[in-house]
Design an enzyme around this catalytic site. Sequence first.
Site, PDB file in Angstrom:
ATOM      1  N   HIS A   1       0.817  -1.208   0.000  1.00  0.00           N
ATOM      2  CA  HIS A   1       0.000   0.000   0.000  1.00  0.00           C
ATOM      3  C   HIS A   1       0.855   1.264   0.000  1.00  0.00           C
ATOM      4  O   HIS A   1       0.391   2.328  -0.418  1.00  0.00           O
ATOM      5  CB  HIS A   1      -0.961  -0.023   1.197  1.00  0.00           C
ATOM      6  CG  HIS A   1      -2.392   0.180   0.802  1.00  0.00           C
ATOM      7  ND1 HIS A   1      -3.049  -0.663  -0.062  1.00  0.00           N
ATOM      8  CD2 HIS A   1      -3.277   1.154   1.119  1.00  0.00           C
ATOM      9  CE1 HIS A   1      -4.294  -0.238  -0.241  1.00  0.00           C
ATOM     10  NE2 HIS A   1      -4.450   0.881   0.456  1.00  0.00           N
TER      11      HIS A   1
ATOM     12  N   ARG B   1       1.178   2.200  -3.483  1.00  0.00           N
ATOM     13  CA  ARG B   1      -0.083   2.799  -3.964  1.00  0.00           C
ATOM     14  C   ARG B   1      -0.175   4.260  -3.514  1.00  0.00           C
ATOM     15  O   ARG B   1      -0.535   5.144  -4.294  1.00  0.00           O
ATOM     16  CB  ARG B   1      -1.268   1.980  -3.431  1.00  0.00           C
ATOM     17  CG  ARG B   1      -2.649   2.521  -3.802  1.00  0.00           C
ATOM     18  CD  ARG B   1      -3.701   1.493  -3.374  1.00  0.00           C
ATOM     19  NE  ARG B   1      -5.043   2.036  -3.280  1.00  0.00           N
ATOM     20  CZ  ARG B   1      -5.892   2.125  -4.302  1.00  0.00           C
ATOM     21  NH1 ARG B   1      -5.517   1.746  -5.508  1.00  0.00           N
ATOM     22  NH2 ARG B   1      -7.119   2.602  -4.130  1.00  0.00           N
TER      23      ARG B   1
ATOM     24  N   HIS C   1     -11.407   4.918  -6.377  1.00  0.00           N
ATOM     25  CA  HIS C   1     -12.173   5.390  -5.221  1.00  0.00           C
ATOM     26  C   HIS C   1     -13.600   5.733  -5.652  1.00  0.00           C
ATOM     27  O   HIS C   1     -13.800   6.462  -6.629  1.00  0.00           O
ATOM     28  CB  HIS C   1     -11.521   6.638  -4.611  1.00  0.00           C
ATOM     29  CG  HIS C   1     -10.278   6.357  -3.841  1.00  0.00           C
ATOM     30  ND1 HIS C   1      -9.335   7.313  -3.552  1.00  0.00           N
ATOM     31  CD2 HIS C   1      -9.811   5.207  -3.278  1.00  0.00           C
ATOM     32  CE1 HIS C   1      -8.350   6.777  -2.864  1.00  0.00           C
ATOM     33  NE2 HIS C   1      -8.620   5.502  -2.682  1.00  0.00           N
TER      34      HIS C   1
END
Length: 318
Positions: A257, A260, A283
């Site tokens: 992550h 990301r 999202h």
Amino acid sequence: MDGAGRLDLAGRYLSQLATQRQLSVHTIGAYRRDLAELAALLPDTAWQEVQHNDIRRLAARLHAQGHSPRTIARKLSSWRGFFNWLARDAGLAANPVDAVRAPRAAKPLPKALSVDDAVHLVSGGAHGPAHPEPAALCNRAMFELLYSSGLRVSELVGVDVAYARGQDGRAASLGWLDLAAGEVVVTGKGGKMRKVPVGRHALEALQAWLAVRPPPADGSAALFVSARGARMSARVVQLRLKAHALRVGTSVNVHPHVLRHSFASHVLQSSGDLRAVQEMLGHASITSTQVYTALDFQHLAEVYDKAHPRAKARDGGK
């Protein structure tokens, strides 16, 4: 009720905590300080006269004074327990602390690597072997793709080498790579598919991996597989990235992550296009993406502090 009466009730409550609940001396001391602070904040109010609005006002005052949400929550918990005892043993009609909540703690900013650190990490460090092993090629392809396209690790391991259909004609792949188009399609949260560009360096790393990729043992089209042909799991990716980060000297704890977050932060810094970053991250709401605007400002503040001749004046310097 005078001050002595209030102290007597508080003392009886603390004594009960010590004898019946056998709380530690440290915990009793914390309760005593919290009740003493409440008494000081409401010097002319009897315990039985404390109202819900009084507690809400005190919580707001503590917040304005800079107390953390965690500290305020602890004080409210202490006060709530005391007023529960008063309601049970001293005839208090209602607990004024009920339904009063501490301010929400600020959501911590996601960690992101600097551009130089991210590139150093995913490219394999300063100097890689002339003829890397298949596992190293697999690692580089995975890490480059994570950073290039901002994928979640669960999305990464679901990618196949190409689009596949099931017997019903529907897509049988959770995601697939389109090398010719320079894109990857992945399935995100809520089963929502999205298409994300893949950068040049990631495409090169993927092509190098595909040249040595063993056939999947289950007959699938999994893009990332182990030496035995099993589809790569999210946990294995995490462990490989952590070991790789240590090997190339990355100073922070790295997990998928982080790549990301780094992708989102770096794209936003360069483009300023929040909506595009939202689409690439998958999202559902732009609110989830707006946290990266704080990361962007954090980067700008760091540049300012390093470059501006008057920057140190903010810390009290002359």
